[in-house]
Design a protein around this motif. Structure first.
Motif: not given
Length: 151
Positions: A1-19
């Protein structure tokens, strides 16, 4: 699984690919599962198929910000004058219970947000007139997204 951190318009998102299978990615964004259709398949060698719990996604997964007047169920003022009512958590709008111009009281349910398989009534925090609605039924919103304004 790959994890990514993003910030869109000042909001943080933690994104992880499962499949990833072909052009469909199963991901979690801040703990909420999504199936994302990619414009073209990505290299499967980089993202092997896994049968593990869903996780959070890369850039194609970031849900649309709510503040899009074109997504409103009725005529909308760009961001209406007044106090913004923001999403307390990420989820999907399942019902908009008010219209632009409608008077609302403190504690009145203005829309319903589904998050983690639960329906959450979103209530007016102030009394006044709804000046804009920036979401429609079916929209996915992130925590902190402006849903509507009350003036």
């Amino acid at each position: 699984m790959n994890k990514y951190q993003y910030k869109v318009k000042g909001v943080d998102y933690e994104v992880e690919i499962a499949e990833v299978e072909g052009n469909i990615a199963k991901v979690n964004v801040n703990g909420i599962p999504f199936e994302v259709e990619l414009q073209k398949p990505i290299n499967a060698a980089k993202h092997p198929t896994m049968n593990t719990p869903k996780v959070q996604a890369p850039k194609p997964v970031a849900p649309k910000p709510v503040a899009q007047p074109a997504a409103a169920p009725q005529p909308v003022v760009a961001a209406g004058a007044g106090t913004p009512l923001k999403a307390p958590l990420p989820g999907t709008i399942t019902d908009v219970k008010v219209q632009v111009g409608q008077q609302v009281g403190v504690g009145e349910t203005v829309l319903v947000l589904e998050a983690m398989k639960m329906q959450n009534n979103i209530e007016a925090e102030i009394a006044g007139q709804v000046t804009s609605i920036l979401v429609k039924q079916g929209d996915t919103v992130m925590e902190g997204s402006v849903l509507l304004t009350i003036g």
